[in-house]
Design an enzyme around this catalytic site. Structure first.
Site, PDB file in Angstrom:
ATOM      1  N   GLY B  51      47.946  48.240  23.741  1.00 56.93           N
ATOM      2  CA  GLY B  51      47.147  48.030  22.527  1.00 56.93           C
ATOM      3  C   GLY B  51      46.376  49.264  22.117  1.00 56.93           C
ATOM      4  N   CYS B  52      46.787  50.421  22.602  1.00 56.10           N
ATOM      5  CA  CYS B  52      46.071  51.635  22.253  1.00 56.10           C
ATOM      6  C   CYS B  52      47.030  52.627  21.599  1.00 56.10           C
ATOM      7  CB  CYS B  52      45.511  52.306  23.489  1.00 56.10           C
ATOM      8  SG  CYS B  52      45.035  51.180  24.783  1.00 56.10           S
TER       9      CYS B  52
END
Lengths: 411, 142
Positions: B51-52
């Site tokens: 999620g980065c």
């Protein structure tokens, strides 16, 4: 016929966009993220304000003057869009929440009526997730197969492979007009003709095309075309689905509710004619009117003038960026519009983006909602500079200096 | 040293930079470069914090009741931020880590990296460190 090239007065244009005079991190804002969302000219902002100050009422409902006046304005906005896209009929213009919503509308309704197991749907490797996921979900639900047109190293569609994928199993071809990551302008007219030859339906995602070029849906001959208002200097939360009359008539309603009906009883509901059949609930009224204001603004300057100016900026930026050691351009198609993606060896896009931001420069970093494309290029993401007609060569020079500084800091 | 004391130490260090973003980020980049490299055997997908925009790997272990972290990232600024958080949290008990407020990030002017839209991994990493601390705590108490 001699074409008169009108030079764009960028100083005048910049003064039309109030936000461009603000500062970011103590530096004058340099906005290179118009591909994510474009800034708004004062005329659009004023249109939205005036709507709430003077015109607010619900459309298509009341007998009172306010309602009638705003209904007229809303329908005039639809006519502006029809004319702008050169659609044959005004009822072929459906207001939606944006390009994503438009694609979801078609995937859901077309899918319900026309897609079954064994059918094929074609998208391309350079699609935005918005033009992949609705089709992928439809395929999972129906047992249809999703096929993908590959791209070459320059970021152009491999048209020969596309041709070989076409058969009578193909029911839908959904491709982007301009790639949001690579800037590639796809040959959508040719794609449409080839798809029609096997009786496949064609949807073109025009989100990144409409701000930069004149689009003529009858010339392209596609069955559906969609875009978002906010990328063409209009408000967020509103967009357009163009659909050929015969197709829109064949599709069932998408969301149902107020505004979509002729008559309702518990036994039988008769749905309204186009386009209201697809416009359930109170729409984004000021958004539709604001979009028309944005289109009128752009047309006053002239899309040919805009395209020529943006092309000059893009060539200049491409040349200057190419001089930077270790910088790799991602997307070098012959036919490109206003988007430059790149990767600097040894520096993560996130790091570069962060240091550019500190210098007042807004770029986009990451996968740009095109993860399959990043996988194809084997990179974690790119730095994307997307240009608009309010950008200048001076700003590009500052970008180059800021980028050199970032690279120096990171090494 | 207590967590809050280490935080104060970092705040004092960063005070030297004042409003000079360049020195601040140069320092972060240096910190990133000096972060001990995670053992390659732990640089696996299951240690990856998703999620980065940048990829972050985190390995947590407990030694004598205190937790050690090692981490890596493919983005150097993220790595610098990670190094700061590890400096604050490492060598503390699970409870100390779980309860840490980490106010220093705001105090040194790097709050923007905690914004969820930033998606640079710092928020997710802190969350993961606390979850690891909780998991390791239940492991020693069971």
């Amino acid at each position: 016929m001699t074409q008169h090239k009108i030079k764009l007065d960028v100083t005048k244009i910049r003064s039309d966009f109030p936000i461009l005079s603000r500062e970011v991190n103590g530096q004058p804002l340099i906005y290179f993220d118009s591909g994510a969302t474009a800034q708004k000219p004062r005329i659009v902002i004023d249109t939205l304000t005036n709507y709430y100050l003077h015109d607010n009422a619900n459309i298509h409902r009341g007998v009172h003057k306010l309602s009638q006046d705003i209904t007229t304005k809303y329908e005039e906005a639809r006519a502006t869009i029809q004319k702008h896209l050169n659609a044959q009929h005004i009822h072929e213009i459906v207001f939606t929440c944006g390009a994503t919503d438009s694609i979801n509308l078609v995937a859901a309704t077309f899918g319900k009526k026309f897609i079954k197991a064994g059918d094929e749907i074609i998208v391309s490797e350079m699609e935005h997730h918005s033009n992949i996921l609705p089709w992928q979900m439809l395929c999972e639900e129906t047992g249809a197969t999703l096929k993908v047109i590959p791209i070459n190293d320059a970021g152009e569609l491999k048209m020969d492979e596309f041709k070989s994928m076409l058969s009578n199993k193909v029911k839908m071809v959904a491709v982007t007009h301009v790639s949001n990551t690579l800037g590639t302008i796809n040959p959508v007219k040719e794609i449409t003709a080839l798809a029609h030859a096997v009786d496949a339906c064609v949807l073109i995602d025009g989100a990144q095309a409409v701000p930069h070029m004149k689009v003529d849906v009858q010339n392209i001959a596609c069955d559906f075309y969609c875009f978002s208002a906010h990328k063409i200097y209009g408000p967020t939360g509103v967009g357009v689905l163009y659909g050929k009359e015969n197709w829109l008539n064949k599709l069932p309603p998408y969301r149902t509710g107020g505004g979509t009906i002729k008559s309702v009883s518990f036994n039988k509901t008769i749905y309204a004619d186009l386009p209201l059949k697809f416009e359930a609930g109170t729409p984004h009224i000021e958004g539709g009117i604001g979009l028309a204001a944005a289109i009128n603004y752009v047309n006053k300057i002239g899309l040919d003038t805009i395209a020529a100016y943006e092309h000059e900026l893009m060539e200049y930026a491409t040349e200057k960026l190419s001089e930077i050691n270790g910088l790799r351009l991602i997307g070098t198609a012959k036919n490109k519009a206003s988007v430059i993606s790149f990767f600097v060896d040894g520096a993560h896009p996130f790091d570069i983006g962060t240091i550019l931001d500190k210098q007042g420069i807004a770029v986009r970093t990451g996968h740009h909602c095109t993860q399959p494309l990043m996988t194809c290029y084997k990179i974690p993401g790119t730095i994307r500079v997307s240009l608009a007609f309010y950008n200048t060569k001076e700003e590009i020079k500052k970008l180059i200096d800021a980028l050199n500084k970032a690279i120096k800091m990171l090494n | 040293m207590e967590i809050e004391k280490i935080e104060q130490e970092i705040i004092d260090e960063f005070e030297l930079f004042g409003k000079d973003w360049e020195s601040k980020y140069e320092h972060l980049i240096e910190l990133g470069k000096s972060l001990p490299i995670i053992d390659p055997i732990y640089k696996t997908d299951d240690k990856l914090i998703r999620g980065c925009q940048s990829r972050v790997w985190l390995y947590s272990e407990i030694v004598n009741g205190k937790i050690n972290f090692s981490a890596d990232s493919d983005a150097i600024i993220t790595k610098g931020l990670v190094a700061l958080v590890i400096r604050v949290l490492a060598n503390h008990t699970p409870d100390e880590i779980i309860n840490a407020k980490l106010n220093f990030i705001n105090a040194i002017g790097l709050k923007e990296h905690l914004s969820p839209t930033r998606a640079n991994g710092l928020v997710n990493m802190i969350k993961q460190m606390k979850m690891d601390a909780l998991a390791l705590k239940s492991k020693i108490s069971s």
